[in-house]
Design an enzyme around this catalytic site. Structure first.
Site, PDB file in Angstrom:
ATOM      1  N   GLY A  82      -2.494  65.784  12.754  1.00  0.00           N
ATOM      2  CA  GLY A  82      -3.218  64.586  13.168  1.00  0.00           C
ATOM      3  C   GLY A  82      -2.793  64.028  14.509  1.00  0.00           C
ATOM      4  O   GLY A  82      -3.636  63.710  15.357  1.00  0.00           O
TER       5      GLY A  82
ATOM      6  N   GLY B 282      -0.751  59.379   1.412  1.00  0.00           N
ATOM      7  CA  GLY B 282      -1.700  60.359   0.897  1.00  0.00           C
ATOM      8  C   GLY B 282      -0.956  61.603   0.454  1.00  0.00           C
ATOM      9  O   GLY B 282      -1.061  62.020  -0.680  1.00  0.00           O
TER      10      GLY B 282
ATOM     11  N   GLU C  49       5.453  67.073   8.075  1.00  0.00           N
ATOM     12  CA  GLU C  49       5.820  67.981   6.992  1.00  0.00           C
ATOM     13  C   GLU C  49       7.056  68.808   7.328  1.00  0.00           C
ATOM     14  O   GLU C  49       7.720  69.326   6.430  1.00  0.00           O
ATOM     15  CB  GLU C  49       4.636  68.868   6.661  1.00  0.00           C
ATOM     16  CG  GLU C  49       3.490  68.040   6.078  1.00  0.00           C
ATOM     17  CD  GLU C  49       2.188  68.790   5.993  1.00  0.00           C
ATOM     18  OE1 GLU C  49       1.862  69.510   6.968  1.00  0.00           O
ATOM     19  OE2 GLU C  49       1.502  68.661   4.971  1.00  0.00           O
TER      20      GLU C  49
HETATM   21 MO1  MOS Z   1      -1.055  67.082   3.893  1.00  0.00          MO
HETATM   22  S1  MOS Z   1      -0.352  67.914   2.152  1.00  0.00           S
HETATM   23  O1  MOS Z   1      -2.109  68.205   4.543  1.00  0.00           O
HETATM   24  O2  MOS Z   1      -1.556  65.533   3.598  1.00  0.00           O
END
Ligand code: MOS
Length: 725
Positions: A509, A240, A689
């Site tokens: 997540g 994603g 990230e």
């Molecule tokens: Mo991320 S850019 O919040 O999938």
């Protein structure tokens, strides 16, 4: 039985006391075999009886109005069932966590590539032929495709603390440098797709989205129906990177057509659609100012940037996100300009903010180290602040210094020479470093865990697994908490009818959804303790047995009906009381060819500290992913816009150059042992990230160390290096 926790204060480190020993171990992903054998069904692979197929047709002007189309001609083509345009169709995907419909522009066109119509037919081939035959008439209007010259530029005054100008004037050393980064595409492997089917007023969508509880509301709002009538399935998502955070045009188009036709309708994006009508990362223009004393300690720091987006979009690339907290310096200034342009919508693309903002910041730090003749690792160590340099709050766990020191040691940083010093034939060799930092937060998340009388457990939440390892880590947390072997735990994800999780985004997540599973399992542990008449703390669960007061009882004997625990996590006071981030350090060694300007990355090492590591293998893989993105960011990735109309010229994977195998050397990931008590009840932070944050600068800094060329306009393609050599 619900256990609700607001993260207002640190929680006991229970997961350090449990004895099953599955958490943190490098278990493979349980759904892996389904994926590699093709049995995991992605959205575009789901079929239904009587299903029709739609294709999206894109605008071929950057601004104006649709005045007509040859619908009747196209309707007469073989297999064609319908053409829909305007109305409730979306201009672009919803921004992450929007929770409401994105812009529904009717006949207005705001960018080249905007979805204008959906053409539906019996087969994909018929639909595509009809889509290509659809001729759209426009009344064009003036377009602003260029962020540098756009007529509308909004200025967002950031912080202005102290007096940066004065700090620059009186600095022993100062850097004032400009950098540019191009637009990026998330380029997920799986293109966006949706299959919509109605049963009366109820809509079921099989799609590819990251955050189902928001996506349900966004889809319902787009269609003007109650969210209770919408159910979304997304059990497997093929990447994603932000492009699937919000509901996207294909879902709404499929739903509209399906309703009208009374048949299931599938709309899958072509690769060009993904590039043109999902989110791009904005290009940035940045100016970084650093003021330092003779000791190299920063006294001032300025970071200004210009980004762009479509009119009416609230998102602006948060370029300076890590600049706020990574390094000290009393005098600070940030200003952001947002140019309103007719270009594909800008939104979250992996590590929004840090991914490009840290390139400039970490290059500037390298330039300062060079100006001072100090080691760039040392310069960073000198500038780690005691408390947040703006808010003054303390930091939660922050192992930046350990990452820099231990990473340098393992990488062999002491071998680094001066620019031009190391040579192998026509290749010049250099090393570079950059800090990694990525803001950390958790989001509200719920999960249900059921412990069955047969000694198995089931985890249920609408959490998604976008290739990250959610199935693995959520199963591991439940198994660890309930004292079960992994093969006794089943994890069901990606169905909006299940308890609403955080979804996958912002690297929150794992800690958020993981904590909700933890809380649900805690509730079951409490019930088992009650049954055994022991205190929660005296209970040990291992290998399907409960041990308390030296009595061992098999769970299968203890339980005669399913025990259901519901976990509900909410962020709380620790989000404000402490500055939370994942930290790390990136090291790279590159070879620059002095004849061709070509850069080969020879090795990379990244050290990360992210609180508790839930699975060594999936965490390491997240590190690898970020580092590979870093290679692309530094060397090859660049959205090219036609200056006349803003269209994305390189809208496929042949022309938009993500790294391929040959570009990627051996990657070494070090995970530093850490617990972050303020981050979450499981002491875990985000990692995905973080891997991307700063890493590209370690490569461009290595290019400088190799050959003395400072590339400030990304990516560092051979032409730029050759010109400067
Ligand atoms: Mo991320 S850019 O919040 O999938």
């Amino acid at each position: 039985m619900t256990r609700h926790l607001r993260m207002d204060e640190p929680q006991a480190r229970l997961l350090d006391e449990t004895g099953q020993g599955v958490l943190s171990t490098p278990l493979p992903r349980p759904e892996g075999p389904l994926k590699v054998t093709g049995r995991a069904r992605y959205a575009a692979e789901v079929t239904m009886p009587d299903m029709a197929v739609g294709v999206l047709v894109r605008a071929t002007i950057p601004a104006g109005r649709v005045t007509g189309m040859n619908t009747s001609e196209v309707m007469a083509m073989p297999g064609v069932l319908g053409v829909w345009h305007g109305g409730k169709m979306l201009r672009n995907p919803a921004q992450g966590t929007a929770n409401a419909a994105p812009v529904q522009p009717g006949d207005e066109v705001a960018y080249y590539g905007q979805p204008i119509a959906v053409v539906v037919a019996e087969t994909f081939e018929d639909a595509r032929a009809a889509g290509q035959a659809l001729e759209i008439a426009y009344a064009p209007s003036n377009a602003e495709p260029d962020p540098d010259t756009a007529a509308t530029v909004e200025t967002a005054e950031g912080l202005d603390q102290g007096d940066l100008e004065a700090a620059m004037d009186s600095a022993a050393y100062s850097i004032d440098a400009a950098y540019t980064t191009p637009g990026h595409s998330s380029a997920p492997m799986e293109p966006h797709a949706a299959l919509a089917a109605w049963e009366g007023d109820n809509l079921v969508v099989h799609g590819s989205y990251q955050m189902l509880k928001y996506n349900v509301n966004e889809l319902a709002d787009s269609l003007g129906i109650p969210p209770e009538n919408v159910r979304i399935h997304a059990p497997y998502v093929g990447g994603g990177f932000g492009s699937k955070l919000g509901i996207a045009p294909e879902a709404v188009a499929a739903s509209i057509a399906s309703k009208e036709l009374g048949r299931p309708v599938r709309v899958a994006m072509a690769r060009q659609d993904v590039f043109e009508m999902t989110m791009r990362r904005s290009e940035t223009r940045q100016r970084v100012r650093l003021a330092a004393g003779v000791d190299g300690v920063l006294t001032g720091l300025g970071h200004e940037d210009r980004v762009s987006n479509l009119p009416g979009e609230s998102f602006a690339e948060p370029t300076v996100q890590a600049t706020h907290f990574l390094y000290g310096g009393e005098n600070r200034r940030y200003v952001q300009e947002i140019a309103r342009v007719n270009r594909t919508c800008a939104g979250s693309v992996r590590a929004p903010g840090e991914a490009v903002g840290m390139l400039a910041l970490e290059n500037a730090m390298d330039e300062l180290a060079e100006a001072m003749h100090v080691d760039p690792v040392d310069l960073r160590l000198r500038n780690i602040p005691d408390t947040h340099p703006e808010s003054g709050v303390p930091y939660s766990a922050r192992s930046l210094a350990e990452c820099l020191r231990d990473g340098a040691e393992r990488f062999g940083w002491s071998e680094r020479g001066l620019p031009g010093e190391r040579r192998e034939g026509e290749w010049l060799i250099g090393m570079g470093v950059a800090s990694a930092a990525r803001a950390n937060f958790i989001m509200e998340s719920e999960a249900r865990v059921t412990l069955n009388p047969d000694g198995t457990a089931l985890v249920e939440t609408d959490m998604t697994d976008i290739g990250t390892g959610s199935y693995a880590i959520l199963g591991q947390i439940a198994a660890e908490m309930l004292g079960l072997p992994m093969d006794k735990v089943k994890v069901d994800l990606g169905d909006s009818a299940m308890p609403p999780a955080s979804g996958s985004g912002g690297s929150f997540g794992a800690a958020s959804a993981g904590s909700s599973v933890y809380l649900a399992a805690q509730e079951i542990r409490a019930e088992i303790a009650r049954k055994l008449d022991c205190a929660d703390d005296d209970l040990t669960l291992r290998d399907g047995n409960a041990v308390a007061d030296n009595r061992k009882t098999a769970l299968t004997e203890l339980i005669d009906a399913p025990m259901v625990g519901h976990g509900h996590l909410e962020p709380g006071k620790t989000a404000e009381s402490h500055s939370q981030a994942g930290y790390g350090a990136h090291f790279s060694e590159v070879a620059v060819n002095e004849v061709t300007g070509e850069v080969r990355v020879r090795r990379m090492l990244s050290a990360f500290a992210v609180g508790r590591v839930l699975n060594q293998r999936t965490a390491t893989s997240q590190g690898h992913g970020g580092m590979i993105w870093g290679i692309g960011t530094a060397l090859t990735e660049e959205l090219q816009h036609d200056p006349r109309d803003g269209r994305i010229v390189n809208r496929d994977l042949a022309e938009y150059h993500v790294p391929v195998n040959l570009d990627v050397p051996d990657l070494d990931v070090m995970l530093i042992e850490e617990r972050d008590d303020e981050s979450s009840p499981i002491q875990a932070k985000g990692i995905g990230e973080l891997g991307l944050s700063g890493v590209g600068a370690a490569i461009t800094n290595a290019i400088y160390n190799a050959c003395g060329v400072r590339v400030r306009d990304y990516p560092a393609t051979p032409d730029k290096i050759l010109a400067a050599l």
